[in-house]
Motif scaffolding. Structure first.
Motif, PDB file in Angstrom:
ATOM      1  N   ARG A  48      12.180   0.192  -2.902  1.00 48.54           N
ATOM      2  CA  ARG A  48      13.365  -0.070  -3.710  1.00 48.54           C
ATOM      3  C   ARG A  48      13.738   1.173  -4.528  1.00 48.54           C
ATOM      4  O   ARG A  48      14.921   1.517  -4.658  1.00 48.54           O
ATOM      5  N   ARG A  49      12.737   1.846  -5.074  1.00 50.26           N
ATOM      6  CA  ARG A  49      13.005   3.038  -5.890  1.00 50.26           C
ATOM      7  C   ARG A  49      13.573   4.171  -5.036  1.00 50.26           C
ATOM      8  O   ARG A  49      14.529   4.841  -5.435  1.00 50.26           O
ATOM      9  N   VAL A  50      12.977   4.402  -3.866  1.00 56.11           N
ATOM     10  CA  VAL A  50      13.465   5.476  -2.999  1.00 56.11           C
ATOM     11  C   VAL A  50      14.893   5.194  -2.545  1.00 56.11           C
ATOM     12  O   VAL A  50      15.723   6.109  -2.458  1.00 56.11           O
ATOM     13  N   CYS A  97      25.652   6.885   1.732  1.00 55.09           N
ATOM     14  CA  CYS A  97      24.906   6.823   0.479  1.00 55.09           C
ATOM     15  C   CYS A  97      23.505   7.390   0.664  1.00 55.09           C
ATOM     16  O   CYS A  97      22.986   8.087  -0.207  1.00 55.09           O
ATOM     17  N   ALA A  98      22.898   7.113   1.836  1.00 54.01           N
ATOM     18  CA  ALA A  98      21.554   7.616   2.106  1.00 54.01           C
ATOM     19  C   ALA A  98      21.524   9.143   2.127  1.00 54.01           C
ATOM     20  O   ALA A  98      20.602   9.766   1.600  1.00 54.01           O
ATOM     21  N   ARG A  99      22.519   9.746   2.743  1.00 50.42           N
ATOM     22  CA  ARG A  99      22.575  11.222   2.776  1.00 50.42           C
ATOM     23  C   ARG A  99      22.710  11.795   1.365  1.00 50.42           C
ATOM     24  O   ARG A  99      22.123  12.825   1.043  1.00 50.42           O
ATOM     25  N   GLU A 100      23.493  11.139   0.556  1.00 48.90           N
ATOM     26  CA  GLU A 100      23.683  11.576  -0.833  1.00 48.90           C
ATOM     27  C   GLU A 100      22.357  11.521  -1.597  1.00 48.90           C
ATOM     28  O   GLU A 100      22.008  12.461  -2.326  1.00 48.90           O
ATOM     29  N   VAL A 101      21.625  10.421  -1.436  1.00 42.56           N
ATOM     30  CA  VAL A 101      20.328  10.282  -2.113  1.00 42.56           C
ATOM     31  C   VAL A 101      19.324  11.268  -1.554  1.00 42.56           C
ATOM     32  O   VAL A 101      18.535  11.880  -2.291  1.00 42.56           O
ATOM     33  N   ALA A 102      19.334  11.465  -0.223  1.00 37.30           N
ATOM     34  CA  ALA A 102      18.380  12.368   0.413  1.00 37.30           C
ATOM     35  C   ALA A 102      18.513  13.793  -0.109  1.00 37.30           C
ATOM     36  O   ALA A 102      17.518  14.530  -0.199  1.00 37.30           O
ATOM     37  N   ALA A 103      19.720  14.195  -0.480  1.00 34.89           N
ATOM     38  CA  ALA A 103      19.938  15.556  -0.985  1.00 34.89           C
ATOM     39  C   ALA A 103      19.115  15.827  -2.238  1.00 34.89           C
ATOM     40  O   ALA A 103      18.718  16.970  -2.496  1.00 34.89           O
ATOM     41  N   THR A 104      18.849  14.790  -3.024  1.00 36.51           N
ATOM     42  CA  THR A 104      18.055  14.987  -4.244  1.00 36.51           C
ATOM     43  C   THR A 104      16.579  15.224  -3.932  1.00 36.51           C
ATOM     44  O   THR A 104      15.825  15.649  -4.799  1.00 36.51           O
ATOM     45  N   PHE A 105      16.170  14.923  -2.684  1.00 41.89           N
ATOM     46  CA  PHE A 105      14.787  15.131  -2.273  1.00 41.89           C
ATOM     47  C   PHE A 105      14.618  16.396  -1.427  1.00 41.89           C
ATOM     48  O   PHE A 105      13.532  16.638  -0.882  1.00 41.89           O
ATOM     49  N   ASP A 106      15.661  17.190  -1.281  1.00 43.56           N
ATOM     50  CA  ASP A 106      15.582  18.384  -0.431  1.00 43.56           C
ATOM     51  C   ASP A 106      14.462  19.304  -0.931  1.00 43.56           C
ATOM     52  O   ASP A 106      14.332  19.545  -2.145  1.00 43.56           O
ATOM     53  N   TRP A 107      13.665  19.839  -0.012  1.00 44.01           N
ATOM     54  CA  TRP A 107      12.448  20.550  -0.395  1.00 44.01           C
ATOM     55  C   TRP A 107      12.657  21.747  -1.330  1.00 44.01           C
ATOM     56  O   TRP A 107      11.864  21.942  -2.259  1.00 44.01           O
ATOM     57  N   GLY A 143       0.787  -1.224   0.000  1.00 45.49           N
ATOM     58  CA  GLY A 143       0.000   0.000   0.000  1.00 45.49           C
ATOM     59  C   GLY A 143       0.820   1.275   0.000  1.00 45.49           C
ATOM     60  O   GLY A 143       0.290   2.347   0.264  1.00 45.49           O
ATOM     61  N   GLU A 144       2.113   1.176  -0.294  1.00 45.60           N
ATOM     62  CA  GLU A 144       2.990   2.352  -0.299  1.00 45.60           C
ATOM     63  C   GLU A 144       3.337   2.731  -1.733  1.00 45.60           C
ATOM     64  O   GLU A 144       3.761   1.881  -2.520  1.00 45.60           O
ATOM     65  N   SER A 145       3.168   4.004  -2.058  1.00 43.20           N
ATOM     66  CA  SER A 145       3.548   4.461  -3.397  1.00 43.20           C
ATOM     67  C   SER A 145       4.882   5.188  -3.380  1.00 43.20           C
ATOM     68  O   SER A 145       5.487   5.421  -4.434  1.00 43.20           O
ATOM     69  N   PHE A 146       5.359   5.550  -2.185  1.00 48.87           N
ATOM     70  CA  PHE A 146       6.634   6.275  -2.117  1.00 48.87           C
ATOM     71  C   PHE A 146       7.442   5.807  -0.908  1.00 48.87           C
ATOM     72  O   PHE A 146       8.301   4.958  -1.028  1.00 48.87           O
ATOM     73  N   GLY A 147       7.188   6.336   0.266  1.00 48.02           N
ATOM     74  CA  GLY A 147       7.952   6.013   1.461  1.00 48.02           C
ATOM     75  C   GLY A 147       8.635   7.238   2.027  1.00 48.02           C
ATOM     76  O   GLY A 147       9.866   7.310   2.090  1.00 48.02           O
ATOM     77  N   MET A 148       7.829   8.218   2.457  1.00 43.64           N
ATOM     78  CA  MET A 148       8.388   9.469   2.958  1.00 43.64           C
ATOM     79  C   MET A 148       9.281   9.256   4.185  1.00 43.64           C
ATOM     80  O   MET A 148      10.313   9.913   4.341  1.00 43.64           O
ATOM     81  N   ILE A 149       8.897   8.310   5.040  1.00 42.75           N
ATOM     82  CA  ILE A 149       9.701   8.076   6.236  1.00 42.75           C
ATOM     83  C   ILE A 149      11.110   7.636   5.862  1.00 42.75           C
ATOM     84  O   ILE A 149      12.072   7.917   6.589  1.00 42.75           O
ATOM     85  N   LEU A 150      11.268   6.991   4.720  1.00 41.92           N
ATOM     86  CA  LEU A 150      12.602   6.571   4.293  1.00 41.92           C
ATOM     87  C   LEU A 150      13.473   7.781   3.957  1.00 41.92           C
ATOM     88  O   LEU A 150      14.660   7.813   4.308  1.00 41.92           O
ATOM     89  N   THR A 151      12.906   8.763   3.279  1.00 40.71           N
ATOM     90  CA  THR A 151      13.706   9.949   2.947  1.00 40.71           C
ATOM     91  C   THR A 151      14.091  10.695   4.218  1.00 40.71           C
ATOM     92  O   THR A 151      15.191  11.252   4.314  1.00 40.71           O
ATOM     93  N   GLU A 152      13.194  10.708   5.202  1.00 37.39           N
ATOM     94  CA  GLU A 152      13.506  11.377   6.468  1.00 37.39           C
ATOM     95  C   GLU A 152      14.595  10.624   7.219  1.00 37.39           C
ATOM     96  O   GLU A 152      15.515  11.233   7.779  1.00 37.39           O
ATOM     97  N   ALA A 153      14.499   9.303   7.253  1.00 43.56           N
ATOM     98  CA  ALA A 153      15.536   8.505   7.914  1.00 43.56           C
ATOM     99  C   ALA A 153      16.870   8.639   7.188  1.00 43.56           C
ATOM    100  O   ALA A 153      17.938   8.684   7.823  1.00 43.56           O
TER     101      ALA A 153
END
Length: 386
Positions: free
Chosen positions: A305-307, A345-355, A279-289
């Motif tokens: 997997r995509r996030v 790696c997570a911090r690097e990916v998270a930067a692409t989601f910065d508001w 039931g998840e289309s994205f996973g916002m908690i993953l970007t926050e973590a």
């Protein structure tokens, strides 16, 4: 630009869509735009200054969860008054098919409308019953945004149109700079210690907390220093169900936390676990973590997997498999170098989601919608529910 944003779900209860809207609004305000958000909420609720409460909500089953929505003649009148006062250059509604304010706003709007679709739900009895109404809604939407490839797929395959894929954003600095809670995360000595975390509605089956609880109980019996940090709405009795008494003191339940404390909580774990079942289309908690720098273990859902960039920014395990989760936790808890690599790696990916980055992409859609309407208004007025 004068921007009106509509949230279908109550601001009295936290949720991913509500957080998305607040962060987007604040990013747009930070970029110099004037923003007003209309959302279900009690008149005396503590709300940000840009949020206009639209009244008390009622619970409604939706997409495997229970949403709190507002609908009916009184809500319609409030939507119309807000639209008239706002005189917005563009209206941005979220989840316009939910039986709530967003749907009412689309039907009452006279100018350009941008709609964001968060869910990847393809079938619903409510949607099927309201097919005629939904067609009217679609015809009044100028541009569509989907927060994920799965949500966009629904637009293409089931709703006769495409959508611009713009992911959920995350306020990276808020999570990266947060101070851990006092005494956390503690030591993570190989074979003994470590702190794992979970945040969300643990009472909802689709969140998969039972999978994590089973893995924790099995693993904690062998690792005397292992701790579990949990935050989210719910009662402690349900959280501890099935947990042996001697292990309960190693589970800390924070309850419902503020946004600031959520960031601190995510900074207080060695591993964040997302054991969701579907039931998840994205996973916002993953970007926050990810922004908080936690090593992540997540169910092998396509959205996750995509996030997580195919598993590069987090370790995936077979969905619903507590034994596999336990095994994955052991490997990461005993491999600090691997955790550091995942975190980097997570911090690097998270930067692409910065508001600020995400908000600029949303502004491009606004500009396209305004240009497409060329100042024209919808002549036909919708009467509304009686």
């Amino acid at each position: 630009m004068r921007i009106g944003i509509v949230c279908p779900y109550s601001f009295d209860v936290p949720g991913g869509v509500q957080n998305h809207i607040m962060d987007l609004a604040e990013a747009l305000i930070g970029l110099g735009h004037e923003v007003s958000v209309l959302a279900p909420a009690d008149e005396d609720s503590p709300l940000p200054p840009y949020v206009v409460p639209a009244g008390r909500s009622v619970p409604f089953p939706y997409n495997g969860s229970v949403a709190r929505i507002t609908f009916g003649p009184v809500s319609t009148a409030r939507v119309r008054r807000w639209l008239a006062r706002g005189d917005f250059d563009v209206l941005h509604v979220h989840e316009p098919f939910a039986l709530s304010l967003s749907l009412l706003a689309v039907l009452s709007a006279r100018g350009p409308v941008v709609a964001t679709f968060h869910t990847a739900m393809t079938r619903s009895r409510a949607l099927a019953a309201a097919q005629g109404m939904l067609q009217i809604v679609l015809e009044r939407i100028t541009a569509r945004i989907a927060v994920s490839a799965l949500a966009r797929k629904v637009q293409v395959e089931h709703l006769d149109g495409g959508a611009v894929e713009i992911p959920n954003g995350v306020a990276v600095a808020k999570f990266a700079d947060a101070e851990p809670l006092p005494g956390w995360p503690g030591e993570c000595a190989p074979g003994t210690g470590g702190t794992i975390g979970f945040l969300g509605r643990f009472t909802e089956p689709r969140k998969g907390f039972e999978v994590l609880r089973e893995a924790f109980v099995s693993l904690a019996a062998e690792r005397p220093g292992l701790r579990l940090l949990v935050a989210g709405p719910g009662e402690a009795e349900e959280l501890f169900e099935g947990v042996p008494p001697e292990l309960r003191e190693r589970i800390t339940f924070l309850g419902l936390v503020s946004e600031a404390d959520k960031a601190r909580m995510l900074r207080s774990v060695h591993i964040y676990v997302a054991p969701n079942l579907g039931g998840e289309s994205f996973g916002m908690i993953l970007t926050e973590a990810m922004a908080a720098g936690a090593a992540i273990v997540a169910s092998e859902l396509d959205a996750f997997r995509r996030v997580l960039d195919g598993g590069r920014a987090g370790q995936l395990f077979p969905t619903g498999d507590a034994t596999a989760l336990r095994r994955t936790l052991v490997e990461l808890l005993d491999d600090p170098d691997r955790r550091v690599a995942l975190s980097a790696c997570a911090r690097e990916v998270a930067a692409t989601f910065d508001w600020p980055t995400v908000a600029r992409r949303v502004l491009e859609v606004y500009a396209a919608a305004i240009e497409a309407t060329d100042g024209r208004v919808i002549d036909q007025e919708w009467v509304g529910p009686r």
